[in-house]
Design a protein around this motif. Sequence first.
Motif, short mmCIF file in Angstrom:
data_model
loop_
_atom_site.label_atom_id
_atom_site.label_comp_id
_atom_site.label_asym_id
_atom_site.label_seq_id
_atom_site.Cartn_x
_atom_site.Cartn_y
_atom_site.Cartn_z
N ARG A 54 -1.28 -0.04 5.52
CA ARG A 54 -0.92 -0.93 4.43
C ARG A 54 0.49 -0.68 3.90
NH1 ARG A 54 -1.77 2.14 -0.30
NH2 ARG A 54 -3.20 3.88 -0.02
N ALA A 55 1.13 0.38 4.37
CA ALA A 55 2.50 0.68 3.95
C ALA A 55 3.09 1.72 4.90
CB ALA A 55 2.53 1.21 2.51
N VAL A 56 4.42 1.75 4.95
CA VAL A 56 5.14 2.69 5.83
C VAL A 56 6.24 3.37 5.04
CG1 VAL A 56 6.49 2.95 7.93
CG2 VAL A 56 4.70 1.21 7.83
N LEU A 57 6.33 4.70 5.20
CA LEU A 57 7.41 5.47 4.57
C LEU A 57 8.19 6.22 5.64
CD1 LEU A 57 5.45 5.13 2.05
CD2 LEU A 57 6.46 7.26 1.22
N SER A 58 9.49 6.25 5.47
CA SER A 58 10.35 7.11 6.27
C SER A 58 10.61 8.36 5.42
CB SER A 58 11.68 6.40 6.58
OG SER A 58 12.58 7.28 7.24
N LEU A 114 4.89 -5.16 6.52
CA LEU A 114 4.40 -4.05 5.71
C LEU A 114 5.45 -3.58 4.71
CD1 LEU A 114 2.64 -1.90 8.45
CD2 LEU A 114 1.56 -3.39 6.75
N PRO A 115 5.02 -3.18 3.51
CA PRO A 115 5.97 -2.62 2.54
C PRO A 115 6.53 -1.30 3.05
CG PRO A 115 3.71 -2.43 1.75
CD PRO A 115 3.66 -3.27 2.97
N PHE A 116 7.77 -1.02 2.64
CA PHE A 116 8.51 0.14 3.15
C PHE A 116 9.20 0.87 2.01
CE2 PHE A 116 12.88 1.49 3.92
CZ PHE A 116 12.69 2.53 4.82
N ALA A 117 9.33 2.19 2.19
CA ALA A 117 10.14 3.01 1.28
C ALA A 117 10.64 4.22 2.06
CB ALA A 117 9.32 3.45 0.07
N ALA A 176 13.79 -1.10 -0.84
CA ALA A 176 12.46 -0.50 -0.90
C ALA A 176 11.49 -1.47 -1.56
CB ALA A 176 12.51 0.80 -1.68
N ASP A 177 10.26 -1.47 -1.09
CA ASP A 177 9.23 -2.30 -1.71
C ASP A 177 9.08 -1.90 -3.19
OD1 ASP A 177 6.69 -4.08 -1.47
OD2 ASP A 177 5.98 -2.19 -2.36
N PRO A 178 9.14 -2.85 -4.12
CA PRO A 178 9.09 -2.51 -5.55
C PRO A 178 7.87 -1.69 -5.95
CG PRO A 178 9.77 -4.79 -5.26
CD PRO A 178 9.34 -4.30 -3.91
N ALA A 179 6.70 -2.05 -5.44
CA ALA A 179 5.49 -1.31 -5.81
C ALA A 179 5.52 0.12 -5.28
CB ALA A 179 4.25 -2.04 -5.30
N LEU A 180 5.94 0.29 -4.02
CA LEU A 180 6.06 1.64 -3.46
C LEU A 180 7.11 2.45 -4.20
CD1 LEU A 180 5.87 1.44 0.45
CD2 LEU A 180 4.32 2.63 -1.11
N LEU A 181 8.22 1.81 -4.51
CA LEU A 181 9.30 2.49 -5.23
C LEU A 181 8.80 2.99 -6.58
CD1 LEU A 181 12.27 3.30 -5.36
CD2 LEU A 181 12.79 1.01 -6.21
N ASP A 186 -8.91 -0.34 6.60
CA ASP A 186 -7.56 0.04 6.24
C ASP A 186 -7.36 1.54 6.46
OD1 ASP A 186 -5.17 0.63 4.88
OD2 ASP A 186 -5.47 -1.07 3.53
N ASP A 187 -6.35 1.89 7.22
CA ASP A 187 -6.11 3.30 7.53
C ASP A 187 -5.09 3.95 6.60
OD1 ASP A 187 -6.75 5.54 9.03
OD2 ASP A 187 -4.98 5.33 10.28
N GLY A 188 -4.75 3.28 5.52
CA GLY A 188 -3.87 3.89 4.53
C GLY A 188 -2.40 3.78 4.85
N VAL A 189 -1.68 4.84 4.59
CA VAL A 189 -0.23 4.84 4.64
C VAL A 189 0.26 5.63 5.85
CG1 VAL A 189 1.87 5.55 3.42
CG2 VAL A 189 -0.06 4.61 2.14
#
Length: 216
Positions: free
Chosen positions: A58-62, A174-177, A112-117, A2-5
Motif C-alpha cells: 500500500r506504500a513504498v519508502l526509500s 503507490l504513495p512514496f516517501a 513525497a506523498d502528503p499522508a506518508l510525509l 494487503d501486505d503493508g509497506v
Amino acid sequence: MDDGVLIVTAVPAEADAVRAGLVGDAVTVEPVGVGPAAAAAGTARLIALAEAAGRPYRAVLSAGIGGGFPGLAPVGSIVVATRSVAADLGAESPDGFLTLDELGFGATSAPADPALLEILRSGLPHAVTGAVLTLGTVTGTTATTLALLARHPDAVAEAMEGYGVAVAAAGAGLPFAELRAVSNPIGPRDRSAWRIGDAFAALTAAATVLGKELAG
C-alpha cells in the motif's frame, strides 16, 4: 490481501539496520542495489511480485544512509524528504545546467506523498525535512556542493536511490516517501569524516518508531 509497506534500501547492511528496529511483519524490507537505475528496477520487480502473489503493497519508502549538507543535516541526524530530486538528470550548457524539466522531457522532482510525509514527521519530530537529491555520482567537491545548493535551495541531503524508487512507486500508483540517516557531510571527499555506524544506529532508532506508525 494487503501486505503493508515496502521499504527498499540500496545494500543489505542498510536493510539489516532497518529490520533491527522493526517488530512484526507489517513492513517488508529489501535491498535493491545502488543507484537510481537499480533502485527503480528492483523496486518495480518487488511491487510486481507482490501484486502477482495477491499481496499488494500500500506504500513504498526509500530508506538508507546518505550525505547531509553542512549546516543543514548533521552527521547522525535523520532526514525526511519533502521531495526526491533527480539532481543530475539533464544537460550541461554554456549557461549552466539544464534540468529535464527545462528541456521539456519530463519531471525531475517526485514529491513525497502528503499522508506518508505526515506520518514520518509525526513519528520523527526531530528529523530534518527538505529535499533529498538523487545523484549517480556522490558529491566530492566544494564546487559541486555549492552548485547543487544553488539549483536546489531546499535540499538538505543527497543519496543515490530515492528518485528511482519514486518512479517505480508512481508507475504502480503507490504513495512514496524517502528517509535518510546522515553518515557524512557533503563536500570534499574525506572518508575519515564518515560515521556509518552512527548512521546505521540512527536508522534503526527511526525504524523502531516508524514500524508502529506504518503498521496502522
